[in-house]
Design a protein around this motif. Structure first.
Motif, PDB file in Angstrom:
ATOM      1  N   ASP A 257       0.616  -1.180   0.108  1.00  0.00           N
ATOM      2  CA  ASP A 257       0.123  -0.043   0.062  1.00  0.00           C
ATOM      3  C   ASP A 257       0.813   1.242  -0.069  1.00  0.00           C
TER       4      ASP A 257
ATOM      5  N   ARG B 107       2.406   0.964  -5.424  1.00  0.00           N
ATOM      6  CA  ARG B 107       0.979   1.476  -5.882  1.00  0.00           C
ATOM      7  C   ARG B 107       1.108   1.747  -7.290  1.00  0.00           C
TER       8      ARG B 107
ATOM      9  N   TYR C 147      -4.684  -3.796  -2.661  1.00  0.00           N
ATOM     10  CA  TYR C 147      -3.350  -3.468  -1.747  1.00  0.00           C
ATOM     11  C   TYR C 147      -3.314  -4.082  -0.366  1.00  0.00           C
TER      12      TYR C 147
ATOM     13  N   PRO D  97      -1.117  -3.800   2.983  1.00  0.00           N
ATOM     14  CA  PRO D  97      -0.191  -3.424   3.858  1.00  0.00           C
ATOM     15  C   PRO D  97       0.967  -4.513   4.394  1.00  0.00           C
TER      16      PRO D  97
END
Length: 207
Positions: free
Chosen positions: A58, A63, A79, A81
């Motif tokens: 992310d 991205r 996405y 993390p």
């Protein structure tokens, strides 16, 4: 019959901090113009492949890389993390030399044993291994028999490859990984993987 899942691991394009030799970690540094051009070169290389899904860290540099890769396929990027780079804590924004000068013995210990040594206000490598392993297992489960592109970071891809091959990850820095390099793993279920390609950058070479 074992279902095979092919994962294309892509390190993000170059940033200003990459060019300056600075540790980025969780610092959200965007792609440079050169980094965007690098990603577009790889997007062209992958444009004729059948790709079923796109995933990314992310952080913006990953991205944006993933978005450029997904564009020719009109794909949606998901996405995660868990695919973030190592949290380098107080080392972020510093060069290797600056870290060695400021953190001396701790820096030496971390390079020798990153799995267990905690970076000040950051992570140990084992924490990265745990979250990346969960992320990859989830991708394999959701996309059994498919081809997936994952845009992430140098440390993350070294961890994923090292874990897949059963390497001692205390030596993960010995795996060279360039910006917008392509690495391909073919998973035969979550427990077995074959490394098909590593750190390939032929798309960046002049034609």
């Amino acid at each position: 019959m074992t279902v095979k899942t092919r994962i294309y691991l892509v390190r993000h394009g170059e940033t200003a901090w990459n060019a300056g030799g600075k540790f980025q970690g969780h610092s959200d540094i965007p792609l440079s113009e050169r980094g965007r051009k690098q990603a577009k070169a790889l997007a062209e290389r992958l444009s004729n492949l059948k790709i079923d899904a796109f995933y990314s860290s992310d952080l913006s540099r990953a991205r944006e890389t993933a978005g450029i890769l997904a564009e020719p396929h009109r794909g949606t990027v998901y996405y995660l993390p868990e695919l973030r780079e190592i949290n380098f804590g107080r080392w972020e924004g510093l060069t290797f030399k600056e870290i060695a000068e400021a953190y001396g013995e701790l820096s030496t210990r971390w390079w020798a044993s990153p799995l267990t040594i905690q970076i000040p206000a950051g992570e140990s490598l084992q924490q990265v291994v745990d979250r990346c392993t969960r992320a990859v297992a989830g991708i394999i489960t959701r996309h059994a028999g498919e081809t997936v592109v994952v845009a992430a970071h140098g440390g993350v891809i070294r961890v994923i490859v090292g874990a897949a091959l059963g390497l001692d990850l205390n030596h993960f820095w010995q795996l060279r990984l360039d910006n917008v390099s392509l690495t391909v793993l073919e998973y035969h279920g979550p427990e077995k993987a074959i490394l098909e390609l590593f750190n390939d950058t032929c798309h960046l070479h002049e034609k």
